[in-house]
Design an enzyme around this catalytic site. Structure first.
Site, PDB file in Angstrom:
ATOM      1  N   CYS A 317     -34.279  75.173 -40.393  1.00  0.00           N
ATOM      2  CA  CYS A 317     -34.763  73.973 -41.078  1.00  0.00           C
ATOM      3  C   CYS A 317     -36.287  73.935 -41.148  1.00  0.00           C
ATOM      4  CB  CYS A 317     -34.257  72.751 -40.302  1.00  0.00           C
ATOM      5  SG  CYS A 317     -34.705  71.221 -41.083  1.00  0.00           S
ATOM      6  N   ARG A 416     -27.617  66.667 -49.792  1.00  0.00           N
ATOM      7  CA  ARG A 416     -27.945  66.466 -48.380  1.00  0.00           C
ATOM      8  C   ARG A 416     -29.371  65.930 -48.202  1.00  0.00           C
ATOM      9  NH1 ARG A 416     -29.603  68.924 -43.561  1.00  0.00           N
ATOM     10  NH2 ARG A 416     -28.070  68.461 -41.937  1.00  0.00           N
TER      11      ARG A 416
HETATM   12  P1  RVP Z   1     -29.064  75.144 -35.581  1.00  0.00           P
HETATM   13  O1  RVP Z   1     -27.868  75.061 -34.690  1.00  0.00           O
HETATM   14  O2  RVP Z   1     -30.350  75.014 -34.814  1.00  0.00           O
HETATM   15  O3  RVP Z   1     -29.047  76.366 -36.448  1.00  0.00           O
HETATM   16  O4  RVP Z   1     -29.048  73.864 -36.526  1.00  0.00           O
HETATM   17  C1  RVP Z   1     -27.992  73.559 -37.374  1.00  0.00           C
HETATM   18  C2  RVP Z   1     -28.285  72.244 -38.044  1.00  0.00           C
HETATM   19  O5  RVP Z   1     -29.425  72.364 -38.900  1.00  0.00           O
HETATM   20  C3  RVP Z   1     -27.200  71.734 -38.973  1.00  0.00           C
HETATM   21  O6  RVP Z   1     -26.125  71.140 -38.312  1.00  0.00           O
HETATM   22  C4  RVP Z   1     -27.979  70.761 -39.842  1.00  0.00           C
HETATM   23  O7  RVP Z   1     -28.134  69.506 -39.235  1.00  0.00           O
HETATM   24  C5  RVP Z   1     -29.339  71.406 -39.942  1.00  0.00           C
HETATM   25  N1  RVP Z   1     -29.552  72.101 -41.214  1.00  0.00           N
HETATM   26  C6  RVP Z   1     -28.651  72.726 -42.017  1.00  0.00           C
HETATM   27  N2  RVP Z   1     -29.313  73.220 -43.077  1.00  0.00           N
HETATM   28  C7  RVP Z   1     -30.585  72.879 -42.894  1.00  0.00           C
HETATM   29  C8  RVP Z   1     -31.705  73.171 -43.794  1.00  0.00           C
HETATM   30  O8  RVP Z   1     -31.569  73.918 -44.750  1.00  0.00           O
HETATM   31  N3  RVP Z   1     -32.824  72.571 -43.529  1.00  0.00           N
HETATM   32  N4  RVP Z   1     -30.722  72.204 -41.756  1.00  0.00           N
END
Ligand code: RVP
EC number: 1.1.1.205
Length: 499
Positions: A317, A416
């Site tokens: 993210c 989203r």
């Molecule tokens: P991680 O486990 O740290 O990889 O995080 C997963 C989380 O990141 C997802 O459950 C969602 O809340 C968030 N996410 C998913 N896509 C993205 C993005 O493209 N920014 N973020």
């Protein structure tokens, strides 16, 4: 004037747990990791619980029907990704729900008037070699026979051969009567050396099928997360745009619980979505993501069954960099957990919290639970496994799996991130990446759970609720962080691979 928080925004990495007295009964085998999934009144039990505090992220690269089955087998839940057509998401839910560990509603059905060709076509379509033959060709119609792969020879039989000449007729079938227990059904299967036992009601209508192959799977998966029909419990992500079309299709497919998948859930769109779902359907729904008391209150008062916490902490993210919003995952969770406890005191209603994103080490899960999360949601963790839907590729000498964010150009899940306005992804909030391939979910999950249970024993707690009450948590300084890893030694190669 803007409001300033006096405390900085903190991540899990900045905290450690201190041990308490470990009593003799405090052994990993005695630790119970079950945890609520939906809100409940004081003194009552939640309608849905998890057997382990894990959920897999609502992401294309993480949660499809394969992941849903694999994780439910271990006791957790997947939320099947919503950034796909309504039809294909509903099909995934249907597949996961149909993958039952016990009594199965027959998914391959024909009538005696069909032909061998129809049997073969159906097998091709569904992958099932057992076909129930009912009067009207439905899953619950009057059972007239069963066809399995042993009933025909493709090299000899004509494709036009009618099913009633191929099938084992009802009069020759061993069957169970509706209402028998799974263990009685298994006894019949063993006694008569069957692969499949049909269960029929007093009018000879087909109720379920019970398969021999499921027997071992049940024995090896004592924590399987099952509904009353012995189907796996399955979740699905929705958005605040097409919910009026998506939710009915998912409910029809048998989904147990929904979650609104949004980067920032503190919005009137979410309130409307939760209210619509609650007014029109008998299904549970989580909402989020939020990072503070106000967001929690707003969504709980809208009717949400659990609340998801976290903005910008996901490994893929880049929301914080792109937009400058978010909060360190630990700080967000600590504040929301406080709000949840206040709400419980006030109303007697306990609202489970899901800590979503930013879990890097296994101990971060234990920290999240200690800080008040009831379960966690992970993307990167699950993307590494065989069961995730993405490609495994070799880079140099290492295998990796693809992992991309929902806000990346690859997923383009604009719903989203939408804050109202025109549809489409205007700028990226996620990246496309690789994660190290790590093998099977089961193997990794067993190791992770062992670590969590072991830490819980150090803290003298046999349940998550006890952990939350007893945990003593300290902030670590930047220098003591260094002390926490291997330091001042020259690592041998064999130690470098250890997580
Ligand atoms: P991680 O486990 O740290 O990889 O995080 C997963 C989380 O990141 C997802 O459950 C969602 O809340 C968030 N996410 C998913 N896509 C993205 C993005 O493209 N920014 N973020």
């Amino acid at each position: 004037m803007a409001f300033y928080y006096t405390e900085p925004s903190r991540t899990f990495n900045e905290f450690l747990l201190l041990p308490n007295l470990t009593t003799k009964e405090c052994t990993p085998n005695n630790v119970d990791l079950s945890t609520p999934l939906t809100k409940f009144k004081k003194g009552e039990k939640p309608a849905l619980s998890l057997n382990i505090p894990f959920s897999s992220a609502v992401m294309q690269a993480v949660s499809d029907h394969h992941m849903a089955v694999a994780l439910a087998r271990c006791g957790g839940i997947s939320f099947i990704f919503g950034s796909q057509s309504i039809e294909s998401q509903a099909t995934m839910v249907r597949k996961a729900k149909g993958y039952k560990a016990g009594f199965v509603v027959s998914r391959s059905n024909l009538t005696p008037g069909h032909t061998l060709k129809d049997i073969l076509d159906l097998k091709e379509q569904t992958g099932h070699s057992t076909v129930a033959i009912t009067e009207d060709g439905s899953a619950k119609g009057k059972l007239l026979g069963i066809v399995t792969g042993r009933d025909y020879r493709i090299s000899r039989d004509s494709l036009d051969k009618p099913v009633n000449e191929i099938m084992t007729p009802f009069s020759s079938l061993i069957y169970g009567k509706s209402g028998i227990t799974l263990s009685e059904a298994n006894d019949l299967i063993w006694e008569h050396k069957l692969n499949c036992l049909p269960i029929v009601d007093e009018k000879q209508n087909l109720d379920f099928l019970v398969f021999r192959k499921d027997y071992d799977s049940r024995k090896n998966n004592p924590l399987s997360l099952l509904d009353a029909n012995k189907s796996y419990i399955v979740g699905a992500g929705i958005n605040t745009k097409d919910y009026k079309e998506r939710v009915p299709a998912l409910v029809e497919a048998g989904v147990d619980i929904l979650v609104i998948d949004s980067s920032d859930g503190f919005s009137e769109w979410q309130r409307e979505t939760v209210q619509y779902v609650k007014e029109n359907f008998d299904v549970y729904i989580g909402a989020g993501n939020v990072v503070d008391k106000e967001g929690f209150r707003y969504l709980v008062e809208s009717g949400a069954d659990f609340i998801k916490v976290g903005i910008g902490g996901g490994s893929i993210c880049i929301t914080r960099e792109q937009k400058g919003i978010g909060r360190g995952q630990a700080s967000a969770l600590i504040e929301v957990a406080e709000a949840r406890d206040e709400y419980f005191k006030e109303t007697g209603i306990y609202v489970p919290l899901c800590s979503d994103g930013g879990i890097v080490h296994d101990y971060h899960v234990t920290l999240a639970l200690a800080m008040g999360a009831d379960f966690v949601m992970l993307g990167r963790y699950f993307a590494r496994f065989d069961e995730s839907p993405t490609k495994k590729v070799k880079i140099g000498n290492n295998f990796v799996k693809e992992y991309w964010g929902e806000g990346s150009n690859r997923a383009r899940n604009w719903q989203r991130y939408d804050t109202g306005g025109k549809s489409g992804l205007v700028f990226e909030e996620g990246v496309d990446s690789y994660v190290p391939y790590a093998g099977s979910l089961r193997e990794n999950m067993d190791r992770t759970l062992s670590k969590i249970k072991s830490t819980m024993c150090n803290i003298g707690s046999l349940s998550i609720a006890e952990l939350q009450q007893k945990a003593r948590i300290t902030v670590v300084s930047a220098t003591s962080l260094v002390e926490g890893g291997a330091h001042d030694v020259i690592l041998k190669e064999s130690s470098m691979a250890a997580e």
